[in-house]
Design an enzyme around this catalytic site. Structure first.
Site, PDB file in Angstrom:
ATOM      1  N   GLU A  31       1.464  -0.535  -5.161  1.00 35.66           N
ATOM      2  CA  GLU A  31       0.329   0.298  -5.570  1.00 35.66           C
ATOM      3  C   GLU A  31       0.889   1.604  -6.127  1.00 35.66           C
ATOM      4  O   GLU A  31       1.046   2.589  -5.422  1.00 35.66           O
ATOM      5  CB  GLU A  31      -0.593   0.580  -4.378  1.00 35.66           C
ATOM      6  CG  GLU A  31      -1.791   1.433  -4.752  1.00 35.66           C
ATOM      7  CD  GLU A  31      -2.400   2.169  -3.570  1.00 35.66           C
ATOM      8  OE1 GLU A  31      -3.491   2.737  -3.735  1.00 35.66           O
ATOM      9  OE2 GLU A  31      -1.771   2.210  -2.488  1.00 35.66           O
ATOM     10  N   ASP A  49     -10.475   1.110  -5.035  1.00 39.89           N
ATOM     11  CA  ASP A  49     -10.183   2.541  -5.067  1.00 39.89           C
ATOM     12  C   ASP A  49     -10.699   3.232  -6.318  1.00 39.89           C
ATOM     13  O   ASP A  49     -10.342   4.387  -6.579  1.00 39.89           O
ATOM     14  CB  ASP A  49      -8.672   2.767  -4.961  1.00 39.89           C
ATOM     15  CG  ASP A  49      -8.138   2.518  -3.566  1.00 39.89           C
ATOM     16  OD1 ASP A  49      -8.866   2.788  -2.589  1.00 39.89           O
ATOM     17  OD2 ASP A  49      -6.995   2.045  -3.429  1.00 39.89           O
ATOM     18  N   ASP A  78       0.829  -1.194   0.000  1.00 42.47           N
ATOM     19  CA  ASP A  78       0.000   0.000   0.000  1.00 42.47           C
ATOM     20  C   ASP A  78       0.871   1.255   0.000  1.00 42.47           C
ATOM     21  O   ASP A  78       1.864   1.329   0.734  1.00 42.47           O
ATOM     22  CB  ASP A  78      -0.895  -0.027   1.243  1.00 42.47           C
ATOM     23  CG  ASP A  78      -1.874   1.118   1.295  1.00 42.47           C
ATOM     24  OD1 ASP A  78      -2.715   1.209   0.386  1.00 42.47           O
ATOM     25  OD2 ASP A  78      -1.818   1.914   2.258  1.00 42.47           O
TER      26      ASP A  78
END
Length: 591
Positions: A312, A380, A283
């Site tokens: 990410e 997301d 992340d």
């Protein structure tokens, strides 16, 4: 412990820092699961109001309910749908994932990516309470797990035990591996939650806390009225940032993260990682220095040389993060945006689309091209189905219903475009990744609407008839779309049966901007190839494709693996007639 900070192997030799992608990662279709919303396999472990922080009357939300319809307890928090939705819990858990592994196998999935599973307060679990334990409500005995946690010193790995949730997670890994599938989990190492054990101590003891240097603290509370203040991720105080110095996290934080990395990659610590996870999704890695990630990735590869790490990375900066010292791959959001611009918004030509894809490919090592996660939607972003309903919006922005986002279900023509996008996703260079439910027909705007409970064929769902802004809308039937599922299943079969689609080189064969069609080939050699033809136009098109340098045995044809029909090859050319918004995957006939 200190050896893990150095770029050396256990025998003292330098670690190979040239780029290598694990072979298995070149052959998988990925499936992303948001655990709290995938399947409630055990109704006896559902979250409780005290942990959630819900108001009086709070209770588990009905899995099959109308998404925008507010319960009475939600209305007590405010009139807006968004006031209460983040307090909802639906009870998804690890047993639910285990129960549906056969479903994923039927879909052709080879790799599972789980959003955070570590113990945390929120529904999304990016606010970690314990890295070394699976969330208490994902396992069979939440109360018992809490008692086990109380017996430990969370800073000392020698005191760590295995909770019921931890043990069920290890069973999940075992069941995944039995099916010759792989599993990776989310590593959130930039920040924790305020409930994290070390941060709780800092809040309690302030400047006297032994963990005061773990976080980016600006000021401690004192008797003179000074308030406790610290840096939160993007200013969000519920996500306090871990402290970083000289491009790496401070030493005690690093050591803790290295310890939990070993725990989940090699649970019994015997040097055989086969009982552990197969890798990590990281992340917001750009918000932690590369020095840390080089140390961490070196550790990961020592524990398991065949591990897969994926960052990410939202932009083409992925080229700075995918190499022998950093990540195996990046979540390929630039691919997502390019497909949206061409396939959905029609804001660029086919020529520009192919050029952009070439630029994205050229930004990473050759081998990495095959293992980039080519996604169309995630936790997301809006669902791809709703991207299609709402064309012309900048990727991942202005995607809330309050901005005029149309929340309706896609119509059949819009589903036709989703099928074409999926065909391209499964045949292009890299590993396709499907967000849970995309294959089942789910739709929705950005967070929280992309995180609805999974639609299953054995459940009856209320129609979606409520609007988040109290506007009128037609009632949309909500059910498992078997036809769409079978389409994704077929694409999985095609990809998994043809090595050229997994490891083949890419070559453009035809681009016709006026007709809005293009064709490319994925090939291993001149006789082993798959030809992909795309008609994005609104008209039926007869498309003639040159096959220079590729051979088909005399008397043989190309088989359209979508329809089962055959097309002829003559003078190193072939032609096919495609309906509007459709595609074909052609392969030489087998004996």
């Amino acid at each position: 412990m200190e050896n893990d900070l150095e770029n050396t192997s256990h025998n003292g030799n330098p670690v190979d820092t040239s780029y290598h992608a694990p072979e298995w990662a070149k052959h998988v279709v990925w499936y992303q699961i948001f655990p709290e919303r995938f399947r409630n396999g055990d109704p006896f472990n559902d979250p409780i109001r005290e942990r959630v922080g819900g108001p009086k009357g709070w209770k588990i939300s009905p899995w099959t309910g109308d998404w925008y319809k507010q319960a009475d307890w939600e209305k007590s928090l405010g009139d807006s749908f968004r006031n209460g939705v983040f307090k909802r819990r639906y009870g998804g858990d690890l047993q639910g994932i285990i129960d549906k592994l056969d479903y994923l196998q039927e879909l052709g999935i080879g790799g599972i990516y789980l959003n955070p599973v570590f113990d945390a307060v929120s529904l999304h679990k990016y606010d970690t309470s314990h890295y070394h334990h699976i969330d208490r409500f994902f396992g069979p005995d939440p109360e018992g797990d809490v008692e086990i946690m109380k017996q430990e010193d969370p800073e000392d790995p020698d005191t760590w035990q295995w909770t019921s949730a931890d043990k069920l997670f290890l069973k999940l890994i075992e069941e995944v591996h039995k099916r010759e599938m792989r599993i990776i989990i989310d590593g959130v190492f930039n920040h924790t939650g305020t409930d994290f054990w070390a941060f709780r101590d800092v809040m309690k003891n302030q400047s006297k806390s032994r963990y005061k240097d773990w976080y980016s603290v600006n000021s401690f509370a004192d008797d003179n009225g000074q308030k406790f203040d610290y840096d939160g991720w993007w200013g969000v105080k519920s996500l306090p940032e871990l402290k970083e110095v000289d491009e790496t996290l401070v030493k005690p934080v690093r050591e803790h993260i290295f310890a939990i990395t070993r725990r989940w990659m090699d649970p019994d610590g015997d040097g055989n990682p086969s009982d552990g996870i197969d890798g990590w999704r990281l992340d917001v890695p750009e918000e932690v220095g590369q020095k840390f990630w080089k140390e961490w990735n070196a550790l990961v590869r020592r524990v398991n040389p065949n591990a897969y790490t994926v960052g990410e990375i939202w932009t083409e900066k992925g080229r700075e993060w995918v190499n022998g010292e950093l990540f195996t791959a990046a979540m390929n959001y630039p691919f997502t945006e390019a497909v949206q611009d061409y396939m959905i918004d029609q804001s660029v030509s086919a020529t520009d689309f192919i050029k952009r894809l070439r630029s994205i490919r050229e930004g990473v090592p050759d081998e990495a091209k095959l293992v980039q996660q080519n996604l169309m939607d995630s936790h997301d972003t809006p669902r791809v189905a709703s991207m299609i309903v709402n064309p012309g919006r900048e990727f991942d922005t202005k995607t809330k219903p309050k901005e005029g986002f149309d929340v309706r279900k896609p119509n059949p023509e819009e589903r036709r475009l989703q099928r074409l996008i999926a065909l391209f996703q499964y045949t292009y260079v890299g590993a396709p990744m499907i967000f849970y439910g995309t294959e089942a027909g789910m739709w929705g705007a950005d967070d929280p609407d992309d995180r609805k409970p999974m639609v299953w064929p054995d459940l009856d769902y209320e129609p979606e008839a409520t609007h988040p802004l109290d506007k009128d809308r037609p009632a949309d039937e909500n059910y498992f779309d078997e036809g769409l599922f079978n389409w994704y299943k077929k694409l999985g079969v095609i990809r998994n049966q043809h090595l050229a689609l997994r490891k083949g080189e890419f070559q453009e064969l035809l681009i016709e901007n006026d007709a809005n069609v293009f064709a490319f080939v994925r090939f291993l050699n001149k006789k082993m190839f798959c030809l992909v033809v795309v008609n994005r136009s609104e008209q039926t098109q007869k498309i003639r494709i040159p096959l220079n340098h590729f051979e088909v045995e005399e008397g043989k044809h190309l088989e359209n693996m979508i329809t089962g029909n055959r097309v002829e090859v003559y003078n190193s050319k072939t032609s096919i007639t495609l309906p509007p918004i459709s595609g074909a995957v052609l392969s030489p006939e087998k004996n």
